[in-house]
Design an enzyme around this catalytic site. Sequence first.
Site, short mmCIF file in Angstrom:
data_model
loop_
_atom_site.label_atom_id
_atom_site.label_comp_id
_atom_site.label_asym_id
_atom_site.label_seq_id
_atom_site.Cartn_x
_atom_site.Cartn_y
_atom_site.Cartn_z
CG MET A 4 6.99 -2.87 -8.64
SD MET A 4 6.65 -1.35 -7.80
CE MET A 4 6.28 -1.92 -6.18
N GLY A 9 5.82 -9.49 -5.51
CA GLY A 9 6.59 -9.95 -6.67
C GLY A 9 6.42 -9.10 -7.92
CE LYS A 19 9.83 -5.09 1.15
NZ LYS A 19 10.56 -6.02 0.33
NE ARG A 34 3.21 -8.44 3.56
CZ ARG A 34 3.64 -8.81 2.38
NH1 ARG A 34 4.05 -7.93 1.53
NH2 ARG A 34 3.68 -10.08 2.06
CG HIS A 71 4.04 -15.42 -7.71
ND1 HIS A 71 3.15 -15.77 -8.69
CD2 HIS A 71 4.17 -14.08 -7.78
CE1 HIS A 71 2.78 -14.68 -9.34
NE2 HIS A 71 3.39 -13.64 -8.81
CE1 TYR A 74 -35.12 1.81 -1.26
CE2 TYR A 74 -36.19 3.54 0.03
CZ TYR A 74 -36.09 2.79 -1.14
OH TYR A 74 -36.95 3.02 -2.19
CB CYS A 131 -34.11 0.26 -6.79
SG CYS A 131 -34.79 1.26 -8.12
CB SER A 161 -36.53 4.46 -5.91
OG SER A 161 -35.59 3.42 -5.95
NE ARG A 171 15.52 -6.72 0.84
CZ ARG A 171 15.31 -8.02 0.70
NH1 ARG A 171 14.15 -8.45 0.23
NH2 ARG A 171 16.22 -8.89 1.02
#
Length: 902
Positions: free
Chosen positions: A109, A107, A29, A343, A459, A874, A854, A786, A98
């Site tokens: 804090m 919501g 913020k 934001r 909310h 992979y 795997c 693997s 704030r």
Amino acid sequence: MAAQETVDHKYVYDFAEGNKDLKDLLGGKGANLAEMTNLGLPVPPGFTITTEACKAYLDTGREPDGLAGQIETHLESLEREMGRKLGDPQDPLLVSVRSGAKFSMPGMMETVLNVGLNDRSVVGLSAQAGGNDRFAWDSYRRLIQMFGKTVCEVPGEEFEHALDEAKRAKGTTNDLDLDAGDLRGLVDAYKKIFLKHTGREFPQEPREQLDLAIRAVFESWNAERAVLYRRQERIPADLGTAVNVVSMVFGNLGPDSGTGVAFTRDPGSGAQGIYGDYLANAQGEDVVAGIRNTVPLQELERLDKKSYEQLLDFMARLEGHYKDLCDIEFTIERGKLWMLQTRVGKRTAAAAFVIAGQLVDEGLIDLDEALHRVNGAQLAQLMFPRFQLDHELQPVAKGIGASPGAASGKVVFTSARAVELAAEGEAVILVRRETNPDDLNGMIAAKGILTSRGGKTSHAAVVARGMGKTCVSGADELDVNIPAKKFTVGEHVVNEGDIVSIDGTTGKVYLGEVPSMPSEVVQYFEGSLDPEHIDNALVRAVHRIMTHADATRRLAVRTNADTGADAARARRFGAEGIGLCRTEHMFLGDRRELVERLILARTDGERADALAALLPLQRADFIEIFREMDGLPVTVRLIDPPLHEFLPPLEQLAVNVAVAQERGEDVAKEEALLAAVRRMHEENPMLGLRGVRLGLVIPGLFAMQVRAITEAAVAVTRDGAVAKPEIMVPLVGAVQELETVRAEAEKIIAEVVGDSGVEVLIGTMIEVPRAALTAGQIAEAAQFFSFGTNDLTQMGWGFSRDDVEGAFFWRYLELGIFGISPFESIDRDGVGRLVRIAAEEGRAARPELKLGVCGEHGGDPDSVHFFHEVGLDYVSCSPFRVPVARLEAGRAAVETDGSDSR
Ligand code: PEP
Ligand code: MG
């Protein structure tokens, strides 16, 4: 004071001093308020106290040295700029205090508004507001209420009861009917409540109010709900929150004032346009709490054309600047527009893809950035089923599609009940009038959330979207009665435990269970939707981004599949081979009987017969899989689990034998089985006779499998397809084990392959820590590795993989020993280190060594990034996770800085 600031560590920043890249220090913020200030947008002046100050406070239990002085300096300059003094009796400056952490925690804090009001400045505020006593006293009672609850832990309900009482006395249910005198009386009542609970008078000194409010915001970082939210969202616990001290502007000064929330695109679907809610004559908290019903933002054009047009202009500028969807909070005070927050906005999974695609089209970002902006968890969400379009059920209500998806489950009315039933494995829908941060536990436990009040920014909506949970909000036809555990809608009464279904896209609510259907994204992956020819923005965006991920990634993606059907599906999902075919699954069903014969064999001949009977069945299994994977590598793992897993459990067998003996039946075979089960019983079967050990102990078992694999490959090749078998030996811990198996296998392979041209590789799993630590030796005998990270985690941590997650992981998570189960996401430092060592030493010994994974981690987004970093060739995962792994492998390749895109 000013001199002191240069000496002390800097804890306070004016908005003009920060920018959007300082989120670590100023919180999201604060950083964005600074950015807007620097862009020249109308932000109420103020300053930000850094997260470092918060951390110092939380570490030591007191404000760090220098903070108080720096606050004083910045407050003085704010007072100068505003031409008013904090809490001045004639003409007070009021501020809001704030919270604002690096990552948004809606919501979770605290916020305190109207700091600076007291018995004297309330009169000055009234004068400022043109003699509006009602407004002044309403602001004062709000301060006492918020301050009491937030700073001094006075139970919030007490204030609410007093407010209800005042309304009852007045014969109304509407706050707006209370006049100045009523609100003044309410202030007295609130002060008494404050005194009763705190043992002191409500503080009249403005600076004391400010300091206590700042401290309360610091402390709210560790409030229970904030801790829970962080854990859920995987936000690190040590970031701390910044505190923003902002001069108050008021949206509740009359009909020419108001407050609202706006999105530059639809955060639900990603569609371009203006989305938002507006509430005239109200403060921001009223909108977020969903307490009064808002109007669509477009209405503002009619109410206040000048502000509306200015807002659209600001929104366009912000989007161009941030190159992303922005969400905005604003207030209009008597016709003057103020920007209170912006934001980069949270969005649904679908919107994330659609918006990323649009921004590429608009030339704002490139495809690499688009790939960075979406993630595998979002893609996985889009692969969830939706309700069938042609189902018969009629909706009983329609609310707002606040967070998409389709959810059915039993109705519950409290968070506690949601948690309880979910723990019993029930799907539940949490039904509330509106949610608040105390409902977080229940929201996490529920499959979906349904509220009768509140809009897209309530909310419930914000939190559900953040969690990717289905939510319908503001279904106002529902009359929700929490104490009676029921809701009524039309003539229907729905009690706790009844089933409802909610559609978070359309907002529709159904009684009973609605059948669901696969998602369009799955249909696209399945090949039944052509992205070039359908008018579906989501499918086109997914196609585009996936195509780019495929072009960018270095990791190949294979699948774990044991059947032709799974192999075929995975191939449609983009799998480039099979990384793990677990052959033990082929020993189940009607083949158990052959396994029993194998186990009970008393002579070599009997054993050879049983194996000979299994051979053609195995061959047929492999033929099917090789055909489906024509041209692609298929890693077939030789049988891994202890053989007694294929026999009935000891207790059941013992009972059967006893009962049959009682009846005088012939039980010779059962007795033999029972004896075998007793003989083969192991205290720690996971560490017992399994994997390569089995192959070395039971003559002919691995040989039969090697022969079946090779014969199948030759048969498929003769039919014109291309089989690329890779034979994998499980649970190897020493190179000698592998060498022994390999010597036998090579003879069989040479004999079967003949002149067919089939090439068979032989490699091993790396799933025993010793194998990882001796990988250089093992690589001498292996053409590929693997990583079996399930067993490697089990044996690396010494965690029994079938037991520990249910038994005690909750405690480990609670203590922060790990943030997520190491069976879900690779433990980079420990198990990951074993992988790294084995990869490096294996490659050093044999540069052409193929490396894959795997274990379950192969489809986990975070782990895929790790395997990319380690340089594996992979990952292999279950068919449904193949698209997720493709996407994340692409993201890993473009994110050279390793940052995440939360
Ligand atoms: C592993 O251990 O990671 C693995 C893939 O093998 P399994 O899960 O079959 O033990
Ligand atoms: Mg294993």
